[in-house]
Enzyme design. Structure first.
Site, mmCIF file in Angstrom:
data_model
loop_
_atom_site.group_PDB
_atom_site.id
_atom_site.type_symbol
_atom_site.label_atom_id
_atom_site.label_comp_id
_atom_site.label_asym_id
_atom_site.label_seq_id
_atom_site.Cartn_x
_atom_site.Cartn_y
_atom_site.Cartn_z
ATOM 1 N N GLU A 112 0.825 -1.349 -0.114
ATOM 2 C CA GLU A 112 -0.113 -0.062 0.053
ATOM 3 C C GLU A 112 0.794 1.411 0.009
ATOM 4 O O GLU A 112 1.949 1.458 0.736
ATOM 5 C CB GLU A 112 -0.828 -0.174 1.247
ATOM 6 C CG GLU A 112 -2.170 0.834 1.023
ATOM 7 C CD GLU A 112 -1.991 2.238 1.230
ATOM 8 O OE1 GLU A 112 -2.000 3.083 0.232
ATOM 9 O OE2 GLU A 112 -1.498 2.610 2.225
ATOM 10 N N HIS A 113 0.690 2.378 -0.988
ATOM 11 C CA HIS A 113 1.706 3.214 -1.146
ATOM 12 C C HIS A 113 1.552 4.470 -0.446
ATOM 13 O O HIS A 113 2.537 5.266 -0.454
ATOM 14 C CB HIS A 113 1.244 3.494 -2.681
ATOM 15 C CG HIS A 113 2.574 4.284 -3.601
ATOM 16 N ND1 HIS A 113 3.653 4.574 -3.023
ATOM 17 C CD2 HIS A 113 2.811 4.442 -4.866
ATOM 18 C CE1 HIS A 113 4.423 5.126 -3.968
ATOM 19 N NE2 HIS A 113 3.900 4.692 -5.052
ATOM 20 N N CYS A 114 0.665 4.633 0.460
ATOM 21 C CA CYS A 114 0.545 5.987 1.044
ATOM 22 C C CYS A 114 1.766 6.452 1.798
ATOM 23 O O CYS A 114 2.386 7.512 1.724
ATOM 24 C CB CYS A 114 -0.742 6.003 1.795
ATOM 25 S SG CYS A 114 -0.655 5.087 3.486
#
Length: 616
Positions: free
Chosen positions: A327-329
C-alpha cells in the site's frame, strides 16, 4: 550552527533523519517558469499561449499564486513541520477516492528461489522463512539496529521504515487516515506479536512472537502455518470473504467499514486484529503458469485473499515463489527494496538466529471471523464481482532482456536510465504515432522526509531525437548526436528533480491549499492554471514509468494511471532488464504494439551507439 549528518550522532536507524537538509521550497516564479518550460514540448502554439496567460494571471500580484505560496511558506515555518510536502503526501495519497487495489498499490515478484521450490512443503517452508526474516527485521528496527541506507555516500531518510509493520490505511468519507505506530496516537514501535494469514478467502491470526517477546523458530512457524491451512479447509463463500471490501472506492469502503463495525462487537475486534497485525501473509491456491501470471496475481489476484489496505502483504504461491503487495501511502519503492533485500540476502536460518528465536511449540492460531447480515453479504459479493471485472479490464505483458542492462548502457557511454527512457519514447512514437506525456518517479530521500519527485520526461531534445530516428535521410552520426543531446537533457532534468528544482508538486500543493483553505484565504476556485492545456496535458500520462533496481527482485509492477496510459515498471540490473507493462484493455493494442516496438528500439539503439567511432 546548523547540524549536519557528519557532526552529530552516527548510530541508530533514525539518527540522521532530523539532521538531513529540508526539501527546498522553490520560489513561485521558479516553479511557474519551469512549468512553462516543461509543458511546452507537449503543446501546440495556441496551447502554449493559453497556458502562459494562465500562469501570468496565477502569479500576478493580484492572482491567487502569491497568496497560496505565502500560506505554504507559513506552513513550512510551523513548529513540527519537517517539510513543506508533509500535507501534500496526505492529500495526494490519502485524498484519492478511487480504488487503491491495482490503481495505487504496487508489487514486486521476488527473484526465483530454487531452494524453496525443492522444499518438501514449498509454500509453507518459504512462508515460514519470510516470516522469520521479517520478524528479525522488525526487532532490529525496534532497537534502531537497521543501518541507515546510503547512496553514493549520502545518508537517506529512513522515516518511511516506521510504516512497514502494523500499518493499515483506514478508509474515510472525504480523506483516508492511517493507523500506524510511531505516531501520536500510537507512540513507538508496534507491540503486536501476530500476523494475519489469508488462505482461500479465510483469515487466520497467527502469533509469530511468543508471550515473552521471543520469536518462534522456523519449525514452530512451519507448524503454525500448517495449522492455519487446516483451519481453512474450504474456500470462504463469495459473500463472506471480507477482504473484497478493500477493493472498493474509498468513500464506499468507508461506509461498508462503518456498517461492519456497527453490526457486532466481534467485527470491531476482527478489524482490530487485522489492522494491528505486523503484516499480511497471503497463501495462494494456484501456481501461476509464468511470470506474467505471477505478476498479475500479485497485483490484482484473488481479492478475497487480500487486505489491500495493509501496508505490507507477503504473498507465497504453492510452488514456493513469492512476492509482495504494498500500500503506497507511506511506502515508496526504494524503502521496500531495502526491506526486501534484507529479507532475501540472508538465509531464513540466519534471520531466525539473529532474532533470538526460541522453540516454544505451536504458536497461537485463531480464525478471524466476522458477523455478517444479508446487506453486508450482498455488499461483499458485489465488491468481489466488481473488482473481478475491473481487473479483467486491464491488459498486461512482461518483457525480459538478458543482454541489456546497466553495464551494457555504460559501455555505450550513456546513462542507463536515459538509454531506456529514450527507447520508451521511440517505441511509443512508433506504436502510437506521437510523443505523449511521460512521468518518471525520481527518489529524493536525501532530503528530510524526502520521498519522490515528479519528473516529466518529454523535452525538446526528445522530439529532435525521435524525429532523427524516424528520418530515413538521417545518417547514423546525426542520429547519435540527437540521442546524446536527448540523453544529456534527461540527466540534467533528473538532477534538477533530485535537487528539488521541479515545478509539479509545488504547484499541485498550492492547488491543494486552495481546496483546503481557499475560503479563509480569499481564493476561489476554479483557478485557470489548473484547467490550462499545460497542466492538463502534462499530467495526462501516456507512459507512467518507475524503476526498481535490486538483484532480489525479478519484476516490479503497478497499474496504469489514465485511460490511455501504459504503466512501465522496470527492473534494470547490471546484466538484465525486465519490464511489466499494463494498460486498460480497451487500448490493449497500443500496449502490445509498444512492447514489440520497444524490443526493436532497444536493439536499434544498441547497434547505433556500438558503431560510434572512438572519441578523438
Amino acid at each position: 550552527m546548523n547540524a549536519t549528518p557528519s557532526d552529530q550522532r552516527t548510530t541508530g536507524t533514525f539518527a540522521y533523519d532530523d539532521l538531513l537538509p529540508r526539501v527546498p521550497l522553490p520560489t513561485l516564479a521558479a516553479s511557474c517558469e519551469r512549468f512553462l518550460e516543461w509543458s511546452a514540448p507537449l503543446l501546440t502554439p495556441a496551447e502554449r499561449a493559453a497556458t502562459a496567460a494562465a500562469v501570468t494571471a496565477f502569479q500576478g500580484s493580484d492572482g491567487p499564486g502569491p497568496v497560496l505560496h505565502a500560506a505554504l511558506e507559513r506552513y513550512e515555518a510551523t513548529e513540527g513541520v519537517r517539510s513543506w510536502l508533509d500535507d501534500f503526501w496526505d492529500s495526494r495519497y490519502l485524498g484519492r477516492r478511487d480504488r487503491i487495489a491495482l490503481n495505487a498499490n504496487y508489487i514486486f515478484l521476488f527473484a526465483d528461489n530454487a531452494a524453496a521450490r525443492a522444499a518438501e512443503q514449498p509454500q509453507v517452508e518459504r512462508a515460514a522463512g519470510l516470516i522469520a526474516a521479517a520478524v528479525d527485521y522488525k526487532l532490529r528496527l525496534d532497537d534502531e539496529r537497521i543501518e541507515p541506507v546510503r547512496q553514493r555516500g549520502q545518508v537517506l531518510s529512513m522515516a518511511q521504515n516506521t510504516y512497514l509493520f502494523s500499518t493499515t490505511r483506514i478508509p474515510g468519507a472525504v480523506q483516508d487516515t492511517v493507523r500506524t505506530p510511531y505516531s501520536e496516537a500510537w507512540p513507538g514501535p508496534s507491540p503486536a506479536r501476530h500476523i494475519v494469514v489469508f488462505h482461500r478467502g479465510n483469515i487466520i491470526r497467527l502469533d509469530v512472537v511468543g508471550p515473552d517477546g521471543q520469536p518462534y523458530t522456523l519449525d514452530d512457524l512451519t507448524a503454525g502455518l500448517t495449522a492455519a491451512l487446516k483451519a481453512a479447509p474450504t474456500r470462504a463463500p463469495a459473500d463472506a470473504a471480507v477482504g473484497q471490501l478493500t477493493t472498493k472506492a474509498r468513500a464506499a469502503w468507508a461506509q461498508s467499514r462503518e456498517r461492519l463495525s456497527a453490526l457486532d462487537p466481534a467485527n470491531a475486534a476482527a478489524l482490530d486484529t487485522i489492522e494491528t497485525a505486523l503484516f499480511c501473509l497471503c497463501l495462494e491456491e494456484a501456481t501461476p503458469a509464468d511470470n506474467l501470471a505471477a505478476c498479475d496475481q500479485l497485483l490484482h489476484g484473488d481479492a478475497g485473499n487480500r487486505w489491500f489496505d495493509k501496508a505490507v502483504s507477503l504473498i507465497v504461491f504453492p510452488d514456493g515463489r513469492a512476492g509482495i503487495n504494498v500500500e503506497h501511502c507511506g511506502l515508496d519503492g526504494t524503502t521496500i527494496l531495502s526491506f526486501v533485500d534484507d529479507l532475501l540476502s540472508t538465509s531464513p536460518q540466519e534471520h531466525s538466529a539473529s532474532s533470538g528465536a526460541q522453540p516454544q511449540g505451536l504458536p497461537a492460531v485463531e480464525p478471524v471471523e466476522f458477523v455478517l447480515d444479508a446487506d453486508l453479504r450482498a455488499d461483499i459479493a458485489e465488491a468481489g464481482a466488481s473488482f473481478t471485472d475491473f481487473a479483467a479490464a486491464t491488459a498486461s505483458t512482461v518483457l525480459s532482456f538478458d543482454d541489456i542492462g546497466q553495464q551494457q548502457a555504460k559501455a555505450l557511454r550513456t546513462s542507463p536510465d536515459a538509454f531506456v527512457q529514450l527507447a520508451y519514447q521511440l517505441a511509443h512514437v512508433r506504436a502510437k504515432g506521437h510523443v505523449g506525456a511521460t512521468y518518471e518517479s525520481i527518489a529524493t530521500r536525501q532530503w528530510r522526509r524526502g520521498r519522490t519527485e515528479a519528473m516529466r520526461v518529454v523535452t525538446p531534445q526528445i522530439h529532435q531525437f525521435v524525429a532523427a530516428m524516424q528520418d530515413p535521410a538521417a545518417d547514423p552520426a546525426t542520429k547519435r548526436a540527437a540521442f546524446r543531446a536527448a540523453a544529456d537533457a534527461h540527466v540534467r532534468r533528473a538532477k534538477d528533480c533530485q535537487a528539488g528544482r521541479a515545478p509539479e508538486q509545488h504547484l499541485w500543493e498550492l492547488q491543494f491549499i486552495a481546496r483546503r483553505q481557499g475560503a479563509e484565504l480569499g481564493v476561489r476556485e476554479p483557478i485557470a492554471l489548473y484547467d490550462s492545456p499545460g497542466w492538463v496535458k502534462t499530467r495526462d500520462d501516456f507512459l507512467s514509468t518507475s524503476s526498481a533496481p535490486s538483484v532480489n527482485v525479478e519484476f516490479f509492477g503497478f497499474g496504469s494511471t489514465s485511460s490511455q496510459c501504459i504503466g512501465v515498471a522496470y527492473v534494470l540490473l547490471p546484466d538484465r532488464f525486465n519490464l511489466y507493462l499494463s494498460t486498460p484493455r480497451a487500448v490493449a493494442g497500443g500496449l502490445y504494439a509498444f512492447a514489440e516496438q520497444l524490443a526493436l528500439a532497444l536493439r536499434e539503439l544498441q547497434d547505433l551507439l556500438a558503431d560510434e567511432p572512438p572519441a578523438q
